[in-house]
Design a protein around this motif. Structure first.
Motif, short mmCIF file in Angstrom:
data_model
loop_
_atom_site.label_atom_id
_atom_site.label_comp_id
_atom_site.label_asym_id
_atom_site.label_seq_id
_atom_site.Cartn_x
_atom_site.Cartn_y
_atom_site.Cartn_z
N ASP A 112 44.89 25.29 100.27
CA ASP A 112 45.94 26.21 99.81
C ASP A 112 46.52 27.07 100.93
O ASP A 112 47.43 27.85 100.70
N ARG A 113 45.96 26.94 102.14
CA ARG A 113 46.42 27.79 103.24
C ARG A 113 47.69 27.21 103.86
O ARG A 113 47.69 26.07 104.33
N PRO A 114 48.75 27.99 103.87
CA PRO A 114 50.01 27.50 104.44
C PRO A 114 49.86 27.15 105.92
O PRO A 114 49.10 27.78 106.66
N GLU A 115 50.58 26.15 106.34
CA GLU A 115 50.54 25.72 107.74
C GLU A 115 51.83 26.05 108.47
O GLU A 115 51.99 25.70 109.64
N GLU A 139 57.29 28.97 106.49
CA GLU A 139 57.94 28.71 105.20
C GLU A 139 56.90 28.62 104.09
O GLU A 139 57.11 29.12 102.97
N GLY A 140 55.76 27.99 104.41
CA GLY A 140 54.69 27.89 103.42
C GLY A 140 54.12 29.24 103.05
O GLY A 140 53.86 29.52 101.87
N TRP A 141 53.93 30.10 104.04
CA TRP A 141 53.45 31.45 103.77
C TRP A 141 54.45 32.21 102.90
O TRP A 141 54.07 32.87 101.92
N PHE A 194 45.07 36.55 109.80
CA PHE A 194 45.47 37.19 111.05
C PHE A 194 45.83 36.16 112.12
O PHE A 194 46.40 36.50 113.15
N HIS A 195 45.51 34.90 111.85
CA HIS A 195 45.83 33.85 112.81
C HIS A 195 47.10 33.10 112.42
O HIS A 195 47.73 32.48 113.27
N GLY A 196 47.45 33.14 111.13
CA GLY A 196 48.73 32.56 110.70
C GLY A 196 49.87 33.40 111.22
O GLY A 196 49.75 34.62 111.38
N GLN A 197 51.00 32.77 111.47
CA GLN A 197 52.14 33.49 112.04
C GLN A 197 53.38 33.31 111.18
O GLN A 197 53.70 32.19 110.76
N VAL A 198 54.06 34.40 110.90
CA VAL A 198 55.32 34.37 110.15
C VAL A 198 56.31 35.22 110.95
O VAL A 198 56.25 36.45 110.93
N ALA A 222 50.20 36.62 109.42
CA ALA A 222 50.44 36.36 108.00
C ALA A 222 49.98 37.52 107.11
O ALA A 222 50.56 37.77 106.05
N PHE A 223 48.94 38.26 107.54
CA PHE A 223 48.48 39.41 106.76
C PHE A 223 49.59 40.45 106.66
O PHE A 223 49.97 40.89 105.57
N ASP A 224 50.13 40.85 107.80
CA ASP A 224 51.19 41.87 107.78
C ASP A 224 52.45 41.35 107.10
O ASP A 224 53.13 42.09 106.38
N ALA A 225 52.77 40.07 107.33
CA ALA A 225 53.96 39.50 106.70
C ALA A 225 53.83 39.49 105.17
O ALA A 225 54.80 39.73 104.46
#
Length: 258
Positions: free
Chosen positions: A98-101, A104-106, A136-140, A145-148
């Motif tokens: 379920d983790r976006p890659e 756009e997924g996030w 914290f490692h995902g990027q948006v 990704a946490f802050d986004a």
């Protein structure tokens, strides 16, 4: 200083609740915890759970409800929580699938969480999201990704349930993050940890690891946190002994001020 409520995340006692849910709740109440955050209900009907909580003087204030369970039947989850008198419904974790890659997924996931939060709010509950380290490692865009997530959802619909161990394990400063989300942070997982030889998290009883717990508690008080929630993902002692030791640490280092 305002005294914060002290709760226990029952995931810590998952083996004990699987064997005897009612008996385990009785032991948690006897230790002195004011409330519990559920991670499943042991097939106990909501009315029966409410009666047991009332008998024990425990508040069933929150529950971790999987993304899958919300997708399958959000109303069923809301109805159970309203019956037991809970305030919070929390998305606790994203399974790897379920983790976006992608950004756009996030963004698509954030819209889904916003929708669940809006529906929960409409029915008198408060929806929140509980972090691990991968957010914290995902990027948006320019943000992790946490802050986004909290930039792209509304404070009315999606609150923060911050896990200070995972924030610190991800290389961030939990004290700064608590400040950053003041006013949107009603629940905080109070945990401690060290790292093993492989650099993986080893969760510990309060006061035994590397988290600056007094600073976390002070920051939480200033940020408007309502519940400090003790959790230990994997206990190094028998779990009931571990949650007792962590509560005793709180008595000696925090609760004795009141």
């Amino acid at each position: 200083m305002k005294k914060l409520n002290i709760g226990l995340q029952l995931f810590t006692l998952r083996d004990e609740t699987a064997a005897d849910f009612r008996g385990t709740l009785r032991k948690v109440a006897a230790l002195g915890y004011e409330g519990v955050e559920f991670a499943g209900y042991g097939d106990i009907p909501a009315e029966e759970m409410k009666a047991l909580l009332d008998e024990l003087g425990l508040k069933g204030f929150s529950s971790h409800v999987s993304l899958h369970a919300m997708r399958e039947d959000l109303q069923k989850q809301i109805d159970y929580l309203k019956t037991i008198g809970a305030q919070y419904i929390i998305c606790p974790y994203l399974m790897p699938e379920d983790r976006p890659e992608s950004a756009e997924g996030w963004t698509k996931l954030f819209a889904e969480l916003q929708q669940y939060g809006a529906e929960a709010a409409k029915q008198g509950l408060i929806f929140g999201y509980h972090n691990h380290d991968f957010e914290f490692h995902g990027q948006v865009g320019d943000a992790n990704a946490f802050d986004a997530m909290f930039a792209q959802t509304s404070p009315e619909a999606v609150k923060v349930e911050m896990d200070v161990c995972w924030v610190q394990f991800a290389g961030q400063n939990p004290i700064e993050y608590i400040k950053q989300y003041a006013g949107r942070l009603p629940l905080l997982h109070l945990k401690d940890f060290s790292k093993d030889e492989q650099g993986q998290m080893k969760t510990l009883e309060l006061g035994q690891g590397s988290v600056d717990l007094p600073a976390v508690i002070e920051g939480a008080t200033n940020a408007g946190v309502e519940w400090l929630i003790v959790e230990q993902d994997v206990c190094q002692n028998p779990p009931l002994e571990s949650v007792s030791n962590s509560y005793n640490w709180l008595k000696q280092n925090y609760l004795n001020q009141f």
